[in-house]
Motif scaffolding. Structure first.
Motif, mmCIF file in Angstrom:
data_model
loop_
_atom_site.group_PDB
_atom_site.id
_atom_site.type_symbol
_atom_site.label_atom_id
_atom_site.label_comp_id
_atom_site.label_asym_id
_atom_site.label_seq_id
_atom_site.Cartn_x
_atom_site.Cartn_y
_atom_site.Cartn_z
ATOM 1 N N ILE A 50 10.226 26.676 19.259
ATOM 2 C CA ILE A 50 10.758 25.727 20.252
ATOM 3 C C ILE A 50 10.079 24.356 20.124
ATOM 4 N N VAL A 51 8.859 24.309 19.634
ATOM 5 C CA VAL A 51 8.213 23.026 19.366
ATOM 6 C C VAL A 51 8.963 22.298 18.254
ATOM 7 N N ALA A 52 9.324 23.031 17.195
ATOM 8 C CA ALA A 52 10.089 22.432 16.103
ATOM 9 C C ALA A 52 11.456 21.956 16.584
ATOM 10 N N LYS A 53 12.079 22.719 17.476
ATOM 11 C CA LYS A 53 13.395 22.339 17.986
ATOM 12 C C LYS A 53 13.312 21.060 18.814
ATOM 13 N N GLN A 54 12.273 20.916 19.611
ATOM 14 C CA GLN A 54 12.099 19.687 20.377
ATOM 15 C C GLN A 54 11.983 18.478 19.454
ATOM 16 N N ALA A 55 11.244 18.638 18.353
ATOM 17 C CA ALA A 55 11.102 17.549 17.386
ATOM 18 C C ALA A 55 12.435 17.225 16.723
ATOM 19 N N ASP A 56 13.204 18.263 16.372
ATOM 20 C CA ASP A 56 14.500 18.058 15.731
ATOM 21 C C ASP A 56 15.439 17.249 16.629
ATOM 22 N N ILE A 57 15.367 17.503 17.920
ATOM 23 C CA ILE A 57 16.239 16.805 18.868
ATOM 24 C C ILE A 57 15.845 15.334 19.010
ATOM 25 N N GLY A 58 14.563 15.047 18.800
ATOM 26 C CA GLY A 58 14.101 13.672 18.902
ATOM 27 C C GLY A 58 13.206 13.390 20.086
ATOM 28 N N LEU A 59 12.750 14.440 20.767
ATOM 29 C CA LEU A 59 11.825 14.245 21.883
ATOM 30 C C LEU A 59 10.459 13.819 21.351
ATOM 31 N N ARG A 60 9.806 12.922 22.070
ATOM 32 C CA ARG A 60 8.509 12.413 21.634
ATOM 33 C C ARG A 60 7.344 13.145 22.279
ATOM 34 N N SER A 61 7.632 14.010 23.238
ATOM 35 C CA SER A 61 6.625 14.905 23.794
ATOM 36 C C SER A 61 7.055 16.332 23.475
ATOM 37 N N ALA A 62 6.102 17.247 23.555
ATOM 38 C CA ALA A 62 6.416 18.662 23.291
ATOM 39 C C ALA A 62 5.630 19.527 24.247
ATOM 40 N N THR A 63 6.282 20.528 24.808
ATOM 41 C CA THR A 63 5.603 21.558 25.591
ATOM 42 C C THR A 63 5.755 22.897 24.866
ATOM 43 N N ASP A 64 5.003 23.880 25.346
ATOM 44 C CA ASP A 64 5.182 25.233 24.796
ATOM 45 C C ASP A 64 6.273 25.988 25.537
ATOM 46 N N GLY A 65 7.023 25.264 26.366
ATOM 47 C CA GLY A 65 8.126 25.865 27.108
ATOM 48 C C GLY A 65 7.697 26.806 28.217
ATOM 49 N N GLU A 66 6.355 26.880 28.453
ATOM 50 C CA GLU A 66 5.786 27.851 29.396
ATOM 51 C C GLU A 66 6.181 29.278 28.995
ATOM 52 N N LEU A 67 6.388 29.486 27.689
ATOM 53 C CA LEU A 67 6.876 30.783 27.214
ATOM 54 C C LEU A 67 5.890 31.911 27.455
ATOM 55 N N ARG A 68 4.613 31.579 27.588
ATOM 56 C CA ARG A 68 3.611 32.633 27.776
ATOM 57 C C ARG A 68 3.478 33.057 29.238
ATOM 58 N N ARG A 69 4.206 32.402 30.128
ATOM 59 C CA ARG A 69 4.076 32.663 31.562
ATOM 60 C C ARG A 69 5.223 33.523 32.076
ATOM 61 N N ALA A 70 4.928 34.287 33.116
ATOM 62 C CA ALA A 70 5.979 34.965 33.866
ATOM 63 C C ALA A 70 6.519 34.049 34.960
ATOM 64 N N MET A 71 5.615 33.299 35.605
ATOM 65 C CA MET A 71 6.003 32.375 36.677
ATOM 66 C C MET A 71 5.221 31.083 36.509
ATOM 67 N N TRP A 72 5.846 29.979 36.862
ATOM 68 C CA TRP A 72 5.268 28.663 36.588
ATOM 69 C C TRP A 72 3.955 28.416 37.309
ATOM 70 N N HIS A 73 3.742 29.090 38.460
ATOM 71 C CA HIS A 73 2.565 28.769 39.277
ATOM 72 C C HIS A 73 1.536 29.886 39.306
ATOM 73 N N PHE A 74 1.981 31.128 39.549
ATOM 74 C CA PHE A 74 1.021 32.228 39.697
ATOM 75 C C PHE A 74 0.148 32.399 38.460
ATOM 76 N N ASP A 75 0.732 32.214 37.275
ATOM 77 C CA ASP A 75 -0.009 32.456 36.041
ATOM 78 C C ASP A 75 -1.195 31.513 35.889
ATOM 79 N N PHE A 76 -1.116 30.342 36.489
ATOM 80 C CA PHE A 76 -2.264 29.436 36.479
ATOM 81 C C PHE A 76 -3.222 29.735 37.626
ATOM 82 N N LEU A 77 -2.680 29.841 38.818
ATOM 83 C CA LEU A 77 -3.521 29.931 40.017
ATOM 84 C C LEU A 77 -4.348 31.206 40.071
ATOM 85 N N GLU A 78 -3.811 32.316 39.570
ATOM 86 C CA GLU A 78 -4.535 33.583 39.687
ATOM 87 C C GLU A 78 -5.782 33.630 38.805
#
Length: 368
Positions: A50-78
């Motif tokens: 997905i990092v490669a796909k973001q580059a292909d599209i032309g985005l100048r920033s890249a995230t990991d898509g939060e793919l390693r998380r189950a939920m956007w908040h609990f996975d950090f806060l816990e």
């Protein structure tokens, strides 16, 4: 009007739909068919793609898509010191009668930040992209808003002011840890200031004993404590959202009740703002934004697959520029595509088409 620093004219909030290969690896891990290392390997492959796909599209920033998380908040806060997760009686209720998984958080010890798996998640992202790597974490307010006083041990924190102070300091250490890992683009996902624009949500807070008129100031102080010591070249943005789970939502109401505090009392550099439906109100509150800050207009919905027309997006950007200089504006989806692992009701092809449309429109409007 091109920009060399984030947020970029064409940007995105963070989360992306989990690919089927990763969903299958998670299921296999739950069944005990692969090890934790095996799951991590599958996550690594998915993130690289997905990092490669973001580059292909032309985005100048890249995230990991939060793919390693189950939920956007609990996975950090816990993983903060003093915080534990538990199985609750029910999940978070969204419109349409759907709920998240039944999970909650509570504070059982002194808050702090020792270490965190997401530091390594960021390092992996940084080493696998030539774009600007962007990290997303929940705002400190998230640990308070959902549970309030009842989720904080009175034995540990008899005075909630001490809780707010320690939470801000714990986040300060987290921000510093990401900075040491090389992060220069960090986003705080701040749903609760947007929820505080909704009369229904404000009423629920009053019923449990919180004062919704005081909370924006309390949250602003925590955020400022968290980001105040960041490196001079580290961009901090905030993302404001009214709920995003399986294409549903929670809150509604324009930004007017929090605009002054949001833009002028919080030391963020930019704001990703939900504007894809009438539930978010009009662009008028943007007149409060100071000249040295950026606003990323969330005009492209991540909730459905229908692709917005370039002409309509340009028209709405023009409408927003009546209240804020066009040079201070950027474009993104209104939220991530998968705040939780379930994801929203659209396909991966539709997701990428929306991000490509954002890049296209940004080039037409700002020449980037």
């Amino acid at each position: 009007m091109t920009r060399g620093i984030p947020p970029f004219r064409a940007d995105h909030v963070g989360s992306l739909l989990r690919p089927d290969s990763l969903k299958e690896a998670r299921a296999r891990r739950e069944r005990g068919e692969i090890s934790a290392a095996g799951l991590r390997a599958a996550e690594n492959v998915a993130v690289e793609r997905i990092v490669a796909k973001q580059a292909d599209i032309g985005l100048r920033s890249a995230t990991d898509g939060e793919l390693r998380r189950a939920m956007w908040h609990f996975d950090f806060l816990e993983h903060l010191d003093g915080v534990e997760s538990f199985r609750s009686d029910h999940g978070i209720a969204f419109k349409g009668g759907i709920e998240t998984q039944a999970k909650g958080l509570r504070v059982t010890g002194k808050l702090g930040f020792s270490t965190h798996p997401m530091i390594e998640h960021f390092r992996f992202l940084r080493h696998h992209t030539k774009a600007v790597p962007k990290m997303t974490i929940p705002s400190p307010s998230v640990l308070h808003f959902r549970g309030g006083r009842r989720a904080v041990s009175p034995d540990v924190y008899p005075d909630m002011e001490d809780f707010y102070r320690d939470l801000g300091l714990a986040y300060r250490d987290a921000v510093q840890a990401f900075a040491r890992a090389g992060c220069r683009y960090l986003q705080l996902d701040e749903v609760n200031l947007a929820y505080l624009c909704d009369p229904e949500q404000r009423g629920l807070l009053r019923e449990r004993g919180d004062d919704p008129d005081r909370l924006p100031g309390i949250y602003a102080d925590m955020i400022n404590a968290a980001i105040g010591g960041r490196p001079a070249d580290m961009t901090i943005t905030m993302h404001l959202c009214r709920g995003n789970f399986r294409s549903s939502w929670i809150a509604q109401g324009g930004y007017e009740p929090v605009a002054e505090i949001l833009f002028n009392q919080i030391g963020a550099d930019g704001y990703f703002m939900e504007f894809d439906t009438e539930r978010a109100g009009g662009f008028e509150p943007l007149c409060f934004v100071p000249k040295n800050k950026m606003v990323v207009l969330g005009l492209v919905t991540s909730k459905i697959g229908a692709l917005e027309s370039a002409a309509e997006l340009e028209r709405r950007i023009d409408d927003a520029s009546r209240y804020i200089d066009l040079k201070q504006l950027c474009l993104s989806p209104q939220c991530g595509f998968a705040s939780t692992e379930e994801g929203n009701a659209l396909s991966e092809d539709e997701q990428w088409a929306k991000l490509a449309r954002i890049v296209e429109v940004a080039a037409r409007v700002w020449g980037e």
